[in-house]
Enzyme design. Structure first.
Site, mmCIF file in Angstrom:
data_model
loop_
_atom_site.group_PDB
_atom_site.id
_atom_site.type_symbol
_atom_site.label_atom_id
_atom_site.label_comp_id
_atom_site.label_asym_id
_atom_site.label_seq_id
_atom_site.Cartn_x
_atom_site.Cartn_y
_atom_site.Cartn_z
ATOM 1 N N HIS A 193 0.831 -1.190 0.000
ATOM 2 C CA HIS A 193 0.000 0.000 0.000
ATOM 3 C C HIS A 193 0.870 1.245 0.000
ATOM 4 O O HIS A 193 2.075 1.199 0.265
ATOM 5 C CB HIS A 193 -0.928 -0.014 1.206
ATOM 6 C CG HIS A 193 -1.998 -1.055 1.144
ATOM 7 N ND1 HIS A 193 -2.989 -1.193 2.085
ATOM 8 C CD2 HIS A 193 -2.238 -2.031 0.220
ATOM 9 C CE1 HIS A 193 -3.793 -2.184 1.764
ATOM 10 N NE2 HIS A 193 -3.353 -2.720 0.631
ATOM 11 N N GLU A 209 1.318 3.782 1.964
ATOM 12 C CA GLU A 209 2.077 4.143 3.155
ATOM 13 C C GLU A 209 3.376 3.343 3.261
ATOM 14 O O GLU A 209 4.440 3.896 3.583
ATOM 15 C CB GLU A 209 1.228 3.907 4.414
ATOM 16 C CG GLU A 209 -0.049 4.726 4.443
ATOM 17 C CD GLU A 209 -1.255 3.988 3.872
ATOM 18 O OE1 GLU A 209 -2.353 4.132 4.434
ATOM 19 O OE2 GLU A 209 -1.092 3.264 2.867
ATOM 20 N N CYS A 250 -1.166 -1.116 7.259
ATOM 21 C CA CYS A 250 -0.337 0.092 7.197
ATOM 22 C C CYS A 250 -0.203 0.742 8.563
ATOM 23 O O CYS A 250 0.830 1.339 8.882
ATOM 24 C CB CYS A 250 -0.927 1.076 6.195
ATOM 25 S SG CYS A 250 -0.873 0.463 4.496
ATOM 26 N N TRP A 284 -16.430 7.213 -36.527
ATOM 27 C CA TRP A 284 -16.175 8.340 -35.644
ATOM 28 C C TRP A 284 -16.720 9.643 -36.202
ATOM 29 O O TRP A 284 -16.572 9.947 -37.386
ATOM 30 C CB TRP A 284 -14.671 8.494 -35.391
ATOM 31 C CG TRP A 284 -14.069 7.318 -34.708
ATOM 32 C CD1 TRP A 284 -14.275 6.915 -33.422
ATOM 33 C CD2 TRP A 284 -13.169 6.368 -35.278
ATOM 34 N NE1 TRP A 284 -13.556 5.782 -33.148
ATOM 35 C CE2 TRP A 284 -12.861 5.421 -34.266
ATOM 36 C CE3 TRP A 284 -12.573 6.229 -36.538
ATOM 37 C CZ2 TRP A 284 -12.001 4.356 -34.489
ATOM 38 C CZ3 TRP A 284 -11.720 5.167 -36.750
ATOM 39 C CH2 TRP A 284 -11.447 4.241 -35.734
ATOM 40 N N LEU A 344 -12.111 -1.716 -27.573
ATOM 41 C CA LEU A 344 -12.338 -1.334 -26.182
ATOM 42 C C LEU A 344 -11.106 -1.555 -25.308
ATOM 43 O O LEU A 344 -11.188 -2.039 -24.174
ATOM 44 C CB LEU A 344 -13.547 -2.085 -25.592
ATOM 45 C CG LEU A 344 -14.882 -1.881 -26.326
ATOM 46 C CD1 LEU A 344 -15.995 -2.602 -25.584
ATOM 47 C CD2 LEU A 344 -15.225 -0.415 -26.481
ATOM 48 N N ARG A 361 -5.242 2.440 -25.593
ATOM 49 C CA ARG A 361 -4.109 2.545 -26.518
ATOM 50 C C ARG A 361 -3.554 3.963 -26.420
ATOM 51 O O ARG A 361 -4.043 4.895 -27.057
ATOM 52 C CB ARG A 361 -4.554 2.212 -27.940
ATOM 53 C CG ARG A 361 -5.141 0.809 -28.064
ATOM 54 C CD ARG A 361 -5.432 0.400 -29.491
ATOM 55 N NE ARG A 361 -6.458 1.193 -30.139
ATOM 56 C CZ ARG A 361 -7.776 1.041 -29.953
ATOM 57 N NH1 ARG A 361 -8.215 0.144 -29.092
ATOM 58 N NH2 ARG A 361 -8.647 1.798 -30.607
ATOM 59 N N GLU A 368 -19.751 2.371 -23.096
ATOM 60 C CA GLU A 368 -19.501 2.821 -24.474
ATOM 61 C C GLU A 368 -20.395 1.996 -25.370
ATOM 62 O O GLU A 368 -20.083 0.845 -25.676
ATOM 63 C CB GLU A 368 -18.034 2.622 -24.869
ATOM 64 C CG GLU A 368 -17.065 3.617 -24.281
ATOM 65 C CD GLU A 368 -15.732 3.595 -25.013
ATOM 66 O OE1 GLU A 368 -15.704 3.883 -26.235
ATOM 67 O OE2 GLU A 368 -14.717 3.285 -24.369
#
Length: 350
Positions: A56, A58, A94, A180, A214, A217, A278
């Site tokens: 983690h 910390e 932690c 698009w 999906l 990139r 999407e």
């Protein structure tokens, strides 16, 4: 001497938030967390949680400080975006590491919504003589864990609805032409958005028509790095194009004729904190109709297309009193396109 300046506290917490943002989209089912260790007004160690199963924030910050030869722990302050955990999981608690170092002050931004941790360190540290302060940059720190918090409280992940459309709210495209409407620069922003989430949901019609990848990139991120899980909602899984790359991927999850809330709950049980929708207007509208959307990101191209293909469909509202209202709305110009992002106003208990 440990400083108690609120202004200074905010400055160091701001650094912790910056570090935590590096882990967004990479840490589920854990939240993204950043930590900074300060001595005599100077950062001596810092770090963030990189992914589930690794130390983690910390403990990373403590190791970073030790690596630079720091030893004056009793005079140090730890800044952390989230309340330090008080129980051991894959890594040690932690709070134990902080107690072992004998730090004298801990400042954290957001309270941990995990009921096993909530408020536990305050009493633990105060008994050990450690001064504790919470709520510094709470709004920013809460935003970092909004998906984690929602899963802890409701079992459902945080839902981001995304669409790209013309100024008249349409996604109409002539048959056989590109998929698009917005610019390449806007599409790069979509990849950055994908990098924030744990899963991306699309519909069967989108898979059949557009064959979407999906994936994230980005120039600075390889395809071998952690990718969001890909999820398809369909009425008929047998009609999906078997040759599509997204179908061939064994990690893709397909739900057939499932209730949307049940889908989200199942994803939440699998460690998904945040999802991005999407899809076509019909599926986006269905999520809106069921009041399952927490955040909206819209890209508007300076075009008018007309036609029947709407950006967001569904049944719609029966009254203006039922409209989905956004708050904390931000507008960004990307070339000639406009990006709008805001969170959904909800009644308490929704």
């Amino acid at each position: 001497m440990v400083s108690n300046s609120l202004e200074q506290d905010a400055d160091f917490m701001r650094r912790a938030v910056f570090l935590a943002e590096k882990g967004v989209g990479q840490t589920s089912p854990n939240p993204a967390v950043g930590a900074v260790i300060v001595h005599d007004g100077r950062v001596v160690g810092e770090g963030y949680h990189m992914k589930c199963g690794e130390p983690h924030a910390e403990r990373v910050a403590i190791a970073n400080a030790k690596g630079h030869g720091f030893t004056q722990w009793s005079e140090a302050t730890l800044y952390c975006t989230l309340e330090p955990c008080s129980t051991a999981g894959r890594t040690g608690a932690c709070s134990t590491a902080i107690l072992e170092k004998g730090m004298k002050r801990v400042v954290y931004g957001a309270q941990d919504p995990n009921p096993s941790h909530t408020g536990k360190v305050n009493e633990l540290f105060q008994k050990a003589g450690i001064a504790v302060m919470s709520g510094i940059l709470q709004k920013e720190c809460d935003s970092l864990i909004r998906g984690f918090r929602k899963v802890q409280e409701t079992g459902l992940p945080w839902v981001i609805l995304k669409s790209a459309m013309s100024l008249d709210g349409k996604i109409t495209r002539p048959e056989g032409e590109g998929q698009w409407l917005t610019s390449e620069a806007s599409r790069l922003e979509v990849h950055k958005l994908r990098a924030e989430v744990d899963a991306i949901i699309t519909g069967g019609n989108t898979v059949r028509k557009d064959a979407p990848q999906l994936t994230v990139r980005l120039p600075e991120r390889s395809l071998e790095s952690r990718q969001p899980r890909r999820v398809i909602l369909t009425r008929d899984r047998h009609s999906l194009p078997i040759e599509a790359e997204i179908i061939q991927d064994s990690k893709t999850i397909i739900y057939e004729k499932e209730d949307l809330k049940d889908v989200l709950r199942d994803l939440g049980s699998q460690g998904v904190n945040t999802v991005l929708i999407e899809a076509g207007g019909e599926l986006l509208g269905a999520f809106c109709d069921d009041k399952l959307v927490d955040e909206v990101v819209m890209f508007y191209a300076p075009l008018l297309t007309g036609g029947e293909a709407v950006g967001v469909g569904g049944v719609g509202v029966k009254s203006l009193d039922d409209v989905m209202k956004l708050k904390q709305v931000h507008y960004t110009q990307i070339g000639d396109d406009i990006k709008m992002r805001g969170t959904v106003e909800k009644e308490r208990g929704e």
